[in-house]
Design a protein around this motif. Structure first.
Motif, short mmCIF file in Angstrom:
data_model
loop_
_atom_site.label_atom_id
_atom_site.label_comp_id
_atom_site.label_asym_id
_atom_site.label_seq_id
_atom_site.Cartn_x
_atom_site.Cartn_y
_atom_site.Cartn_z
N LEU A 15 0.83 -1.18 -0.12
CA LEU A 15 0.17 -0.05 0.00
C LEU A 15 1.00 1.10 0.04
CD1 LEU A 15 -2.78 -1.08 2.61
CD2 LEU A 15 -3.27 -0.63 0.03
N ARG A 16 1.93 1.22 0.72
CA ARG A 16 2.87 2.33 0.86
C ARG A 16 3.43 2.61 -0.44
NH1 ARG A 16 8.27 2.66 2.31
NH2 ARG A 16 8.92 4.64 3.09
N VAL A 17 3.99 1.73 -1.11
CA VAL A 17 4.40 1.75 -2.49
C VAL A 17 3.44 2.47 -3.47
CG1 VAL A 17 5.44 0.56 -4.47
CG2 VAL A 17 6.28 0.13 -2.29
N GLN A 18 2.23 2.03 -3.60
CA GLN A 18 1.25 2.47 -4.21
C GLN A 18 1.07 3.99 -4.16
OE1 GLN A 18 -2.31 0.16 -4.66
NE2 GLN A 18 -1.21 -1.82 -5.00
N LEU A 19 0.90 4.16 -2.85
CA LEU A 19 0.80 5.61 -2.33
C LEU A 19 1.82 6.56 -2.68
CD1 LEU A 19 -0.83 7.67 -0.62
CD2 LEU A 19 0.39 6.77 1.37
N ILE A 20 2.95 6.15 -2.50
CA ILE A 20 4.12 6.93 -3.05
C ILE A 20 3.96 7.23 -4.66
CG2 ILE A 20 6.74 6.91 -3.44
CD1 ILE A 20 6.83 5.46 -0.66
N GLU A 21 3.52 6.14 -5.44
CA GLU A 21 3.45 6.17 -6.88
C GLU A 21 2.44 6.96 -7.31
OE1 GLU A 21 3.60 2.12 -7.92
OE2 GLU A 21 5.72 2.02 -7.74
N GLY A 22 1.61 7.42 -6.22
CA GLY A 22 0.52 8.37 -6.77
C GLY A 22 -0.98 8.04 -6.30
N GLY A 23 -1.08 6.79 -5.65
CA GLY A 23 -2.52 6.66 -5.00
C GLY A 23 -2.60 5.16 -5.01
N VAL A 24 -3.10 4.74 -3.97
CA VAL A 24 -3.72 3.31 -3.61
C VAL A 24 -4.70 2.87 -4.96
CG1 VAL A 24 -4.32 1.34 -2.36
CG2 VAL A 24 -2.95 3.25 -1.19
N ARG A 25 -4.52 1.70 -5.63
CA ARG A 25 -5.55 1.29 -6.49
C ARG A 25 -6.74 1.09 -5.78
NH1 ARG A 25 -0.56 -0.39 -8.73
NH2 ARG A 25 -0.75 -2.51 -7.59
N ALA A 26 -7.94 1.32 -6.22
CA ALA A 26 -9.21 1.18 -5.70
C ALA A 26 -10.14 0.10 -6.50
CB ALA A 26 -9.98 2.50 -5.64
N GLN A 27 -10.81 -0.70 -5.66
CA GLN A 27 -11.83 -1.60 -6.27
C GLN A 27 -13.20 -1.23 -6.00
OE1 GLN A 27 -11.12 -4.51 -8.11
NE2 GLN A 27 -13.44 -4.26 -8.44
N PRO A 28 -14.15 -0.57 -7.11
CA PRO A 28 -15.31 -0.27 -6.77
C PRO A 28 -16.00 -1.46 -6.17
CG PRO A 28 -14.40 0.46 -8.95
CD PRO A 28 -13.41 -0.31 -8.41
N LEU A 29 -17.01 -1.01 -5.30
CA LEU A 29 -17.84 -2.28 -4.75
C LEU A 29 -19.11 -2.43 -5.83
CD1 LEU A 29 -17.90 -1.57 -1.05
CD2 LEU A 29 -16.54 -3.10 -2.03
N LEU A 30 -19.38 -3.72 -6.00
CA LEU A 30 -20.62 -3.76 -7.01
C LEU A 30 -21.90 -3.16 -6.49
CD1 LEU A 30 -21.61 -5.21 -9.62
CD2 LEU A 30 -22.06 -7.30 -8.24
N LEU A 31 -21.79 -3.48 -5.16
CA LEU A 31 -23.10 -2.70 -4.39
C LEU A 31 -22.55 -1.74 -3.41
CD1 LEU A 31 -25.65 -5.46 -3.88
CD2 LEU A 31 -25.93 -3.33 -5.59
N PRO A 32 -22.51 -0.37 -3.18
CA PRO A 32 -22.06 0.33 -2.24
C PRO A 32 -22.51 -0.35 -0.69
CG PRO A 32 -22.96 1.67 -3.88
CD PRO A 32 -23.23 0.37 -4.20
N ALA A 33 -21.71 -0.09 -0.04
CA ALA A 33 -21.99 -0.39 1.51
C ALA A 33 -22.26 0.55 2.47
CB ALA A 33 -20.77 -1.50 2.19
N VAL A 34 -23.39 0.44 3.23
CA VAL A 34 -23.77 1.60 4.11
C VAL A 34 -23.18 1.16 5.50
CG1 VAL A 34 -25.64 2.77 5.22
CG2 VAL A 34 -25.71 2.29 2.79
#
Length: 596
Positions: free
Chosen positions: A444-463
């Protein structure tokens, strides 16, 4: 009350209070004078912890009768050849305050003999100076102080017990001995020898003072930039102390307790050690004398650097580079380096840091295999005396190569710990959750340094339902959390809508994650740097995205985890500073079974 001039004796006693706080201060000042005089053998004798008597004897350059008389005069010094050099101090002391201050509050006797002259003695009692008289003595100087604070009884009442005062005095000598390994030191307290150090190399002196445990856990630190040079040893994150007393910081041969240096040391270890623990290190900084002001504090233990940012950056970068090795990498022995003249023997090229991508290399392939999975159904009950069928034993694995310090996985214990055999036969026990947490953290730290952590959209948003204060706090950091792959938005007064999670977390439940993040952010001071907040958030994400205790791993998964630990920086501890693995070698096993 009208203004008046204080009597000289009273003024001297007030001034002495800035320099002479306790017996340890007397010992420190006298030993520093001996070192500045070129002494190679220094003997310190204490009685009643130094309250009753302190004697410091050295074989340095002695003093002639006229110099002996000047030595106890206020503002006299041999360490400033020119007034213009006031801010270019190349000695341990220069103020000319120590001997007059000690003589103002005690009974002081100096006996000194230059190499080509006779010995003479001089006494001072409560600030009253006697005459210089012929005496007997070896080349060098002998300073005896008796009845500390007899002239200021009120100050004497604030001293601690003789034992506590003796410990402080011995610690003052230890710190000077670390900075001056070429000199021999001996300390006795009430007739008992408590410290004996022969002249030695720096690495030997560190071993003698900080012990074999530190030597076994020490990593070399070396860095240079411009006129700044840093060298020394820092312990691996698993080797910590409950206090910061074993943080030895030396600047231009002067032991210090400088706040800037100690803060930089803690920043370098920030997410590697547990809260409340302190790193252990012996670090030596060299820089031009004019680049540092040593006259900030009467005891000269605090400094002011001309370029604070450069000093701080050098220290943090060098330590982080030294601590970036993967798990299981053995610390080199202190004797592995041949001593060279001067401190430059420690200016060794630091190991090249692992490329940032190595923290994430191969982790994606492991992530699916190690993602949280439902527990297997319980086995059916069997009749008493019967055991479930065992799977066929795999063929015996070959010994692990030497470049795999964590070895090969043998078994999984309690569905939580991986038991492995190192190439040298030692047993290695790995906490699978703590280890995978560090791997996820670094990815995660490497991704953050490289510009941002890769996100995975949720099929159904969670509340996620949360207290209104926690919702407001999380939404206030929504932009920063989006950089970490966590996309949230408000959903009424007491709920948060989660639209995406970091891809490395898999199908983690967002509710516990958000609750822990809210608590983490609540603990921060408003003025705390964003970088520190992001570091803590990354650690929390890593914890929730790691394989849990109780998850059964296959042999290939266990071996893959070990290989990733060896290739990942800082993998010896988890994100909370706990060790990820323990090593039990032949010597430890023999001791446990009483074989040695």
């Amino acid at each position: 009350m009208p203004i008046r001039i204080l009597p000289e004796t009273t003024a001297n006693r007030i001034a002495a209070g800035e320099v002479v706080e306790r017996p340890a201060a007397v010992v420190k000042e006298l030993v520093e004078n001996a070192l500045d005089a070129g002494a190679t053998r220094i003997a310190v004798t204490l009685e009643e912890g130094g309250i009753g008597r302190v004697v410091v004897e050295d074989n340095g350059a002695g003093m002639a009768p006229d110099e002996l008389e000047l030595a106890v005069e206020r503002h006299a010094t041999s360490k400033l050849p020119e007034e213009a050099l006031l801010f270019r101090i190349a000695t341990l002391g220069f103020r000319g305050e120590a001997l007059p201050s000690i003589g103002a509050v005690s009974r002081l006797t100096l006996t000194s003999r230059p190499p080509d002259g006779d010995a003479h003695a001089l006494s001072v009692e409560g600030g009253r100076k006697g005459a210089v008289m012929p005496a007997a003595g070896a080349p060098g100087t002998r300073v005896e102080m008796r009845d500390l604070f007899y002239a200021v009884p009120a100050r004497r009442k604030f001293l601690r017990s003789p034992r506590a005062e003796a410990e402080q005095a011995v610690e003052a000598v230890r710190r000077l001995a670390l900075a001056w390994p070429e000199a021999g030191f001996r300390v006795t307290n009430d007739g008992r020898e408590v410290l004996s150090l022969a002249p030695a190399s720096r690495e030997t002196r560190i071993h003698d003072l900080l012990g074999p445990d530190f030597a076994a856990a020490a990593l070399p630190v070396a860095a240079e930039t411009g006129d700044l040079a840093l060298a020394g040893l820092a312990a691996q994150p698993a080797h910590t102390r409950a206090t910061g007393t074993e943080q030895h910081l030396v600047v231009n041969r002067r032991p210090v307790r400088d706040k800037l240096l100690r803060t930089a040391l803690h920043v370098a270890y920030r997410d590697l050690i547990a809260a409340g623990r302190h790193p252990v290190a012996a670090l030596f900084l060299e820089l031009p004398p004019e680049a540092v002001d040593v006259n900030v504090h009467p005891m000269k233990t605090e400094l002011r650097f001309r370029e604070e940012a450069a000093v701080r950056g050098l220290l943090i970068a060098a330590l982080r580079r030294a601590l970036s090795a993967g798990a299981g990498v053995a610390a080199p022995a202190l004797t592995a380096y041949a001593p060279r003249p001067g401190w430059s023997a420690w200016r060794r090229p630091a190991p090249a840091p692992l490329p940032p991508a190595s923290a994430a290399a191969g982790l994606a392939e492991m992530q699916l295999a190690l993602a949280p999975q439902p527990a297997p159904p319980p086995a059916a009950a069997l009749p008493l005396g019967f055991a479930p069928p065992r799977p066929a034993a795999p063929p015996e694995a070959a010994p692990a190569p030497a470049d795999h310090p964590l070895g090969r996985a043998l078994a999984q214990l309690l569905d939580t710990y991986i038991l492995a055999e190192a190439p040298d036969g030692a047993l290695v026990l790995v906490d699978q959750h703590a280890a995978h947490e560090r791997l996820t953290h670094e990815a995660l730290r490497v991704q953050l340094i490289e510009g941002g952590v890769r996100a995975q959209p949720l099929l159904l948003p969670a509340v996620v339902d949360l207290p209104p204060a926690d919702c407001a706090r999380l939404l206030g950091f929504a932009v920063e959390l989006a950089r970490l792959g966590l996309e949230i938005e408000g959903f009424g007064p007491g709920a948060v809508l989660v639209r995406a999670l970091p891809a490395l977390l898999g199908a983690a439940d967002p509710a516990p994650l958000l609750r822990d993040l809210a608590a983490e952010l609540a603990a921060f001071d408003e003025a705390m740097a964003l970088e520190r907040r992001l570091d803590a958030a990354v650690a929390r994400l890593a914890c929730h995205g790691s394989v849990r205790a109780g998850r059964r791993l296959t042999p290939p998964e266990m071996d893959a985890l070990l290989r990733q630990m060896e290739a990942t920086p800082r993998a010896a501890t988890c994100s909370h500073g706990r060790p990820t693995f323990l090593r039990l070698g032949a010597a430890e096993l023999e001791r446990m079974f009483g074989r040695r």
